[in-house]
Design a protein around this motif. Structure first.
Motif, short mmCIF file in Angstrom:
data_model
loop_
_atom_site.label_atom_id
_atom_site.label_comp_id
_atom_site.label_asym_id
_atom_site.label_seq_id
_atom_site.Cartn_x
_atom_site.Cartn_y
_atom_site.Cartn_z
N VAL A 140 0.83 -1.20 0.00
CA VAL A 140 0.00 0.00 0.00
C VAL A 140 0.87 1.26 0.00
CG1 VAL A 140 -1.62 1.35 1.40
CG2 VAL A 140 -2.01 -1.09 1.04
N TYR A 141 1.93 1.23 0.79
CA TYR A 141 2.84 2.38 0.86
C TYR A 141 3.43 2.70 -0.52
CZ TYR A 141 6.99 5.07 2.33
OH TYR A 141 7.95 6.02 2.48
N ALA A 142 3.85 1.66 -1.23
CA ALA A 142 4.42 1.87 -2.56
C ALA A 142 3.36 2.34 -3.55
CB ALA A 142 5.07 0.58 -3.05
N LEU A 143 2.13 1.82 -3.42
CA LEU A 143 1.05 2.26 -4.29
C LEU A 143 0.79 3.75 -4.11
CD1 LEU A 143 -1.33 1.39 -6.22
CD2 LEU A 143 -2.73 1.27 -4.16
N GLN A 144 0.74 4.19 -2.87
CA GLN A 144 0.47 5.60 -2.60
C GLN A 144 1.63 6.50 -3.02
OE1 GLN A 144 -0.98 4.85 1.63
NE2 GLN A 144 -2.51 6.30 0.92
#
Length: 383
Positions: A140-144
């Motif tokens: 999720v962190y990388a997606l954001q």
């Protein structure tokens, strides 16, 4: 349409390059009709620089002005081609974004990760499996951060199954161009291949020892990398240089490095190594990762988000012969007493059983029991 991004970056002398133009477009997608000043704040670039990029994209029919900066129909087609989407915000409001809230829409991903039966941990490879919540949190962190959609993503080692979390997450948004896992552990690769086939994730798995040269077909192929390297500076250096070789040239390529907390003197060496490999830390989050096991790093590690600059990335092109794993550098052996008969076993790199896991698998030579009690840890003289 990549040419439009390149032309815009060149016309404005944008130091962030193509990735800088892409980040501006992503911020516009997220906010729509965004005021120029707010846009500059969102991408953390000087206002005159963002204004220059806006003008160039207006000339090319990508942007227009309404109440703020917005996409034209041609611009909407461009961002769709590059997989730029308006990502959800999963940060925790109560703790100013430092926490992670798993929404209902991602509970199925988390449950799947929780159900996965992992192979036995290999401590010789400095393995410690991240908790399922951590695996999803990294994805999720990388997606954001805009590092997944429409990207080629490489995992330099993936015993934490982040590739599975990423691929499952992207099935809900816009898929990556490709996901490749390079790992030395055949058990981990087999598990990822099985899960990928079961859930139609199209993850490419390759057996690879980072101490050997990176296969030519992976050079300059990716925009994003993940790595959770061995706990040593040698291991960090090696994995980052291999990752650097795998990236497309140019500034703004992102890397997600999970690495243990260190004392100040050790951290000087850690961050010097990161810089020598051609990367700059743009965000450091202590305690981001939590592990089942991994006592040597206190069962947790930092997330260090990296970006490439315009200079030469580090390149360790040949065979790497230096020790990279903790057990190779800090050689020790342990005394274990069998709980069945009391027989003492020595475990370590110089002995029949290098790890307690190997001893348990073999059983006590005297009585066959498989439970042991640690009695002593001793630094080895055979170094």
């Amino acid at each position: 349409m990549i040419k439009i991004l390149e032309e815009t970056a060149n016309a404005t002398d944008l130091r962030e390059g193509v990735e800088g133009v892409r980040s501006i477009l992503a911020a516009i997608v997220l906010a729509e009709n965004i005021p120029l000043k707010q846009l500059a704040q969102a991408v953390r670039m000087p206002l005159p620089v963002v204004a220059a990029v806006r003008r160039e994209l207006e000339k090319r029919g990508i942007l227009a002005r309404d109440k703020g900066v917005c996409l034209t129909e041609k611009g909407e087609a461009l961002v769709a081609e590059f997989g730029i989407v308006s990502e959800q915000d999963f940060s925790c409001v109560e703790c100013a974004g430092m926490g992670f809230v798993v929404p209902d829409s991602l509970q199925d991903v988390l449950e799947l990760l929780r159900l996965v039966k992992r192979p036995e941990v290999n401590v010789q490879l400095d393995q410690a499996f991240a908790l399922p919540e951590t695996s999803l949190r990294r994805a999720v962190y990388a997606l954001q951060a805009g590092a997944l959609t429409g990207r080629n993503v490489v995992f330099m080692g993936d015993d934490d199954l982040i590739s599975i979390a990423v691929a499952l997450l992207l099935k809900k948004f816009s898929p990556a161009q490709s996901i490749v896992v390079l790992d030395i552990d055949e058990g981990i690769l087999g598990l990822i291949e099985s899960l990928s086939a079961q859930h139609e994730l199209a993850i490419e798995c390759v057996s690879y020892d980072a101490r050997e040269p990176l296969p030519r077909e992976f050079h300059g192929r990716f925009q994003t990398f993940f790595t959770d390297p061995p706990y040593t500076v040698n291991g960090l250096h090696l994995f980052l240089t291999r990752a650097a070789q795998a990236l497309v040239d140019g500034p703004g390529r992102q890397g997600f490095l999970s690495f243990g907390h260190k004392d100040p003197d050790s951290d000087l060496e850690v961050f010097r190594t990161i810089g020598e490999c051609g990367f700059a830390p743009i965000e450091i989050i202590p305690g981001f990762n939590t592990y089942s096991g991994g006592g040597i790093i206190g069962n947790s590690s930092r997330m260090v988000r990296l970006t490439s600059g315009t200079g030469q990335l580090g390149s360790e092109s040949g065979h790497f012969s230096e020790p990279i794993y903790t057990g190779e550098i800090n050689v020790s052996y342990r005394h274990y007493d069998c709980t069945g008969c009391g027989h003492t076993h020595r475990v370590g790199i110089d002995y029949q059983h290098e790890t307690i896991e190997a001893l348990k698998k073999a059983g006590c030579a005297e009585c066959g029991a498989i439970t042991f009690k640690l009695m002593e840890k001793v630094a080895s003289t055979h170094q």
